[in-house]
Motif scaffolding. Structure first.
Motif, PDB file in Angstrom:
ATOM      1  N   ILE A 443       0.876  -1.131  -0.053  1.00 23.15           N
ATOM      2  CA  ILE A 443       0.018   0.054   0.074  1.00 23.15           C
ATOM      3  C   ILE A 443       0.790   1.189   0.013  1.00 23.15           C
ATOM      4  N   LEU A 444       0.670   2.202  -0.989  1.00 24.32           N
ATOM      5  CA  LEU A 444       1.391   3.273  -1.040  1.00 24.32           C
ATOM      6  C   LEU A 444       0.323   4.530  -0.814  1.00 24.32           C
ATOM      7  N   GLY A 445       1.048   5.576  -0.046  1.00 24.48           N
ATOM      8  CA  GLY A 445       0.294   6.870   0.106  1.00 24.48           C
ATOM      9  C   GLY A 445       1.482   7.990   0.475  1.00 24.48           C
ATOM     10  N   ASP A 446       0.745   9.171   0.769  1.00 26.10           N
ATOM     11  CA  ASP A 446       1.881  10.092   1.005  1.00 26.10           C
ATOM     12  C   ASP A 446       2.266   9.818   2.553  1.00 26.10           C
ATOM     13  N   LEU A 447       1.558   9.343   3.235  1.00 28.14           N
ATOM     14  CA  LEU A 447       1.922   9.161   4.781  1.00 28.14           C
ATOM     15  C   LEU A 447       2.640   7.548   5.180  1.00 28.14           C
ATOM     16  N   ARG A 448       2.502   6.679   4.102  1.00 34.69           N
ATOM     17  CA  ARG A 448       3.054   5.433   4.336  1.00 34.69           C
ATOM     18  C   ARG A 448       3.184   4.794   2.984  1.00 34.69           C
ATOM     19  N   THR A 449       4.199   3.872   3.157  1.00 34.66           N
ATOM     20  CA  THR A 449       4.383   2.885   1.961  1.00 34.66           C
ATOM     21  C   THR A 449       4.923   1.574   2.884  1.00 34.66           C
ATOM     22  N   GLU A 450       4.157   0.692   2.921  1.00 32.01           N
ATOM     23  CA  GLU A 450       4.285  -0.591   3.365  1.00 32.01           C
ATOM     24  C   GLU A 450       3.709  -1.718   2.818  1.00 32.01           C
ATOM     25  N   PHE A 451       4.239  -2.819   3.146  1.00 30.12           N
ATOM     26  CA  PHE A 451       3.576  -4.248   2.826  1.00 30.12           C
ATOM     27  C   PHE A 451       2.479  -4.606   3.717  1.00 30.12           C
ATOM     28  N   THR A 480      -2.801   3.908  -2.886  1.00 26.38           N
ATOM     29  CA  THR A 480      -2.944   3.113  -3.833  1.00 26.38           C
ATOM     30  C   THR A 480      -2.493   1.597  -3.451  1.00 26.38           C
ATOM     31  N   LEU A 481      -3.256   0.521  -3.781  1.00 30.36           N
ATOM     32  CA  LEU A 481      -2.940  -0.749  -3.415  1.00 30.36           C
ATOM     33  C   LEU A 481      -2.217  -1.461  -4.628  1.00 30.36           C
ATOM     34  N   LEU A 482      -1.315  -1.989  -4.506  1.00 34.24           N
ATOM     35  CA  LEU A 482      -0.299  -2.791  -5.447  1.00 34.24           C
ATOM     36  C   LEU A 482      -0.474  -4.094  -5.200  1.00 34.24           C
ATOM     37  N   ALA A 505      11.444   0.379  -2.284  1.00 31.41           N
ATOM     38  CA  ALA A 505      12.183   1.455  -2.619  1.00 31.41           C
ATOM     39  C   ALA A 505      11.577   2.004  -3.876  1.00 31.41           C
ATOM     40  N   ALA A 506      10.988   1.249  -4.790  1.00 35.03           N
ATOM     41  CA  ALA A 506      10.551   1.784  -5.907  1.00 35.03           C
ATOM     42  C   ALA A 506       9.405   2.539  -5.641  1.00 35.03           C
ATOM     43  N   ALA A 507       8.516   1.828  -5.015  1.00 29.82           N
ATOM     44  CA  ALA A 507       7.175   2.304  -4.651  1.00 29.82           C
ATOM     45  C   ALA A 507       7.271   3.622  -3.741  1.00 29.82           C
ATOM     46  N   ALA A 508       8.003   3.603  -2.897  1.00 32.83           N
ATOM     47  CA  ALA A 508       8.630   4.883  -2.100  1.00 32.83           C
ATOM     48  C   ALA A 508       9.016   6.045  -2.940  1.00 32.83           C
ATOM     49  N   GLY A 509       9.695   5.567  -3.869  1.00 36.11           N
ATOM     50  CA  GLY A 509      10.317   6.901  -5.004  1.00 36.11           C
ATOM     51  C   GLY A 509       9.266   7.098  -5.923  1.00 36.11           C
ATOM     52  N   VAL A 510       8.036   6.920  -5.822  1.00 40.60           N
ATOM     53  CA  VAL A 510       7.117   7.547  -6.985  1.00 40.60           C
ATOM     54  C   VAL A 510       6.944   8.903  -6.391  1.00 40.60           C
ATOM     55  N   PRO A 511       7.184   9.854  -7.476  1.00 40.99           N
ATOM     56  CA  PRO A 511       6.968  11.197  -7.326  1.00 40.99           C
ATOM     57  C   PRO A 511       5.656  11.591  -6.726  1.00 40.99           C
ATOM     58  N   ARG A 512       5.549  12.460  -6.091  1.00 41.20           N
ATOM     59  CA  ARG A 512       4.272  12.970  -5.389  1.00 41.20           C
ATOM     60  C   ARG A 512       3.236  13.172  -6.215  1.00 41.20           C
ATOM     61  N   ALA A 513       3.741  13.991  -7.404  1.00 38.65           N
ATOM     62  CA  ALA A 513       2.857  14.361  -8.444  1.00 38.65           C
ATOM     63  C   ALA A 513       2.368  13.477  -9.221  1.00 38.65           C
ATOM     64  N   SER A 514       2.825  12.261  -9.081  1.00 30.89           N
ATOM     65  CA  SER A 514       2.519  10.998  -9.970  1.00 30.89           C
ATOM     66  C   SER A 514       1.623  10.034  -8.898  1.00 30.89           C
ATOM     67  N   ARG A 515       1.596  10.220  -7.618  1.00 30.39           N
ATOM     68  CA  ARG A 515       1.091   9.358  -6.809  1.00 30.39           C
ATOM     69  C   ARG A 515      -0.670   9.179  -7.233  1.00 30.39           C
ATOM     70  N   VAL A 526       7.617  -0.367 -12.964  1.00 29.18           N
ATOM     71  CA  VAL A 526       8.175  -1.430 -13.690  1.00 29.18           C
ATOM     72  C   VAL A 526       9.479  -0.588 -14.321  1.00 29.18           C
ATOM     73  N   ARG A 527       9.759   0.698 -14.463  1.00 29.29           N
ATOM     74  CA  ARG A 527      11.034   1.049 -14.990  1.00 29.29           C
ATOM     75  C   ARG A 527      12.119   0.929 -13.844  1.00 29.29           C
ATOM     76  N   ALA A 528      11.646   1.175 -12.673  1.00 30.05           N
ATOM     77  CA  ALA A 528      12.455   0.888 -11.627  1.00 30.05           C
ATOM     78  C   ALA A 528      12.952  -0.331 -11.235  1.00 30.05           C
ATOM     79  N   MET A 529      12.005  -1.447 -11.293  1.00 24.09           N
ATOM     80  CA  MET A 529      12.521  -2.824 -10.889  1.00 24.09           C
ATOM     81  C   MET A 529      12.936  -3.561 -12.315  1.00 24.09           C
ATOM     82  N   LEU A 530      12.424  -3.343 -13.590  1.00 21.93           N
ATOM     83  CA  LEU A 530      12.923  -3.874 -14.774  1.00 21.93           C
ATOM     84  C   LEU A 530      13.272  -3.071 -15.783  1.00 21.93           C
ATOM     85  N   PRO A 531      14.542  -2.497 -15.729  1.00 20.24           N
ATOM     86  CA  PRO A 531      14.931  -1.504 -16.777  1.00 20.24           C
ATOM     87  C   PRO A 531      14.899  -2.195 -18.069  1.00 20.24           C
ATOM     88  N   GLN A 532      15.043  -3.352 -18.210  1.00 20.35           N
ATOM     89  CA  GLN A 532      15.054  -4.013 -19.625  1.00 20.35           C
ATOM     90  C   GLN A 532      13.577  -4.024 -20.134  1.00 20.35           C
TER      91      GLN A 532
END
Length: 552
Positions: A443-451, A480-482, A505-515, A526-532
């Motif tokens: 789960i990803l949000g402005d106040l938390r990013t946790e499994f 957002t629930l992933l 780390a990839a989820a926490a690094g999502v820019p605030r404007a894109s969350r 996907v870009r952060a986890m799978l560059p290929q």
């Protein structure tokens, strides 16, 4: 005097002309008193174990120190030259076919075919058209030294005037007077202008004749189509050489044409070498074509078994990314509108790969949808029924699954009633989920990013009876629930602990404007986890990433 017999080497015809070499045409000088081919340890009586005096060119009765006939030396030098030429040809063909064998996709093989053929016939540019005669595709055109615009110019030429198109259509060569002949390859003569030669028996008789077509002087040949000469002048080529590509079980699979900057045509030796090469290349292309069709069929089946579009649910926005390995796997996802405005979210994975795994995935997903409609408010009951069905109908398989159920917010149609005197929060939701051996959601949000802490449980089909407690969470507005498959972690090539850390780390690094945009969120992860990228042919793992954004 009988000339030495020239042996055949690795299937290359001895009738080919010898290549130019720097060997002295008269051979080395033979000292007086020596015999050609005589060993240094000749017998004391003057006889030798090598060539006799007669075979060395000396007349009968001549003294032992007579000079050999110079024609024998010339013949031996010619034999050495021819053998050296054959060895060079074999080495070249071996290198080119080895490079072709390394290709794993149709496009790569077509590019390598063009490159190798150009080096064999002495051309600089060309194109190959893949168009199987059975009409089942795929059809594509690949160029060498030609851009899309230049290939487009060539395709504006009337089809009857294009040499490779005539090969594909099974049409005979244009008649150009007495100079045009069609017959078997004869290395004792050079082809005349406009001549086509048989390229060997075509594997599909119904596909029409397989011929080679050479146009050695396009500007000077007045019988050619004016549009052909116009396009050739604009693109800067003056001659062409086209050959068919035929192989079992498809018959004619395509045609290749190489373009010369100046009036020219391949020699008989070059024709022979490119004929040997393309016989191997056509078989390799046929294998890749069959594999390509099998993969396309699997991809089509998988696409038809997965949702064509994500549903629109008030207060929730969805986004998904899905990628499959080359052989196709059993990872799947679902977003199901349920009665009374509820929503069901699911991800899962079936063991195995290939069409059988894809079919099993389809059956499992369809069964889960049925159970979700009947008892979706209880995710544990949904997965328990699914486990029982899997154990009874497909005992040799196991699967992982995660199912989440979210009801409408209080006050919404179908949602729970608003408490007396309370104020309804239109975006407050409760989410109930259960997992069977699947990765925990994030789960990803402005106040938390946790499994999300889910109960540790075995995959479906592993135990005699599956059951695990459900977990209830309450995502806040703007979170957002992933949901994802383990392929997202395996494709990183890292251990699972490090892969989980990387995902966090990839989820926490999502820019605030894109969350607040689930599409941007999944793209960033996907870009952060799978560059290929998702379509990595080197990985066998499927990837599923499903995002549910709860609006504020």
């Amino acid at each position: 005097m009988t000339a030495p017999h020239v042996p055949k080497v690795a299937g290359i015809e001895p009738a080919l002309p010898a290549p130019a070499h720097t060997v002295d045409p008269h051979g080395p000088k033979v000292p007086s008193g020596s015999s050609v081919g005589a060993p240094s340890d000749a017998s004391p009586d003057g006889s030798s174990d090598g060539l006799s005096d007669t075979s060395a060119g000396a007349s009968p009765g001549a003294p032992p120190d007579a000079a050999p006939d110079i024609s024998v030396v010339d013949q031996l030098a010619a034999v050495q030259d021819r053998l050296a030429g054959w060895i060079s040809d074999l080495s070249t063909l071996h290198d080119l076919t080895e490079q072709l064998a390394r290709t794993r996709t149709l496009e790569d093989a077509l590019h390598e075919l063009l490159r190798a053929g150009a080096s064999l016939v002495g051309a600089r540019r060309g194109l190959v058209v893949l168009a199987p005669s059975d009409g089942l595709g795929p059809e594509t055109t690949v160029g060498l030294g030609l851009g899309h615009a230049e290939i487009g110019h060539i395709e504006t030429i009337p089809r009857r005037a294009l040499s490779y198109a005539r090969i594909l259509d099974g049409l005979p060569e244009r008649a150009t007077g007495d100079d045009t002949r069609t017959g078997p390859l004869d290395d004792t003569r050079h082809p005349t202008r406009g001549e086509s030669r048989a390229a060997g028996p075509c594997n599909d008789v119904s596909a029409g004749p397989c011929t080679e077509i050479a146009e050695p002087d396009i500007p000077g040949e007045k019988d050619l189509d004016p549009r052909l000469r116009e396009v050739a002048a604009r693109l800067g080529y003056a001659a062409s050489y086209a050959v068919p590509l035929c192989a079992e079980p498809f018959g004619r699979t395509g045609a290749a044409v190489w373009l010369y900057d100046e009036p020219a045509e391949p020699t008989a030796r070059q024709r022979h070498l490119v004929g040997l090469y393309r016989a191997h290349a056509a078989e390799h292309l046929a294998r890749l074509l069959e594999l390509h069709r099998s993969r396309r069929a699997t991809e089509t089946l998988r696409e038809e078994l997965l949702p064509h579009r994500l549903p629109r649910i008030p207060g929730v926005r969805l986004a998904v990314r899905h990628g499959s390995g080359p052989r196709g796997g059993g990872d799947w996802y679902d977003a199901l509108p349920l009665p009374d405005g509820a929503l069901g979210l699911a991800v899962g994975s079936v063991t195995g790969s290939g069409p059988s795994a894809v079919a099993a995935m389809g059956r499992l997903r369809a069964s889960l949808r049925a159970y979700a409609v009947m008892e979706g408010e209880d995710p544990v009951a949904v997965l328990s029924d699914l486990e029982l069905l899997l154990r009874l109908t497909e005992p040799a398989r196991s699967a992982t699954a995660l199912f989440a159920f979210t009801e409408p917010p209080p006050g919404a149609p179908g949602g729970p009633p608003v408490p007396p005197g309370g104020i309804a929060d239109p975006f407050a939701r409760k989410l109930l989920l259960a997992g069977a051996g699947h990765c925990p959601p994030l789960i990803l949000g402005d106040l938390r990013t946790e499994f999300v802490e889910t109960s540790l449980s075995a995959p479906l089909g592993m135990l005699a009876c599956w059951e695990a407690p459900s977990v209830e969470i309450e995502p806040a507005g703007g979170e957002t629930l992933l949901l994802y498959s383990d392929g997202l972690l395996h494709r990183t090539g890292e251990t699972m602990d490090r892969a989980f850390t990387r995902l966090h780390a990839a989820a926490a690094g999502v820019p605030r404007a894109s969350r607040h945009d689930p599409e941007a969120v999944v793209d960033h992860i996907v870009r952060a986890m799978l560059p290929q990228g998702l379509d990595d042919p080197s990985s066998e793992e499927d990837v599923v990433l499903l995002a549910a954004y709860f609006e504020e």
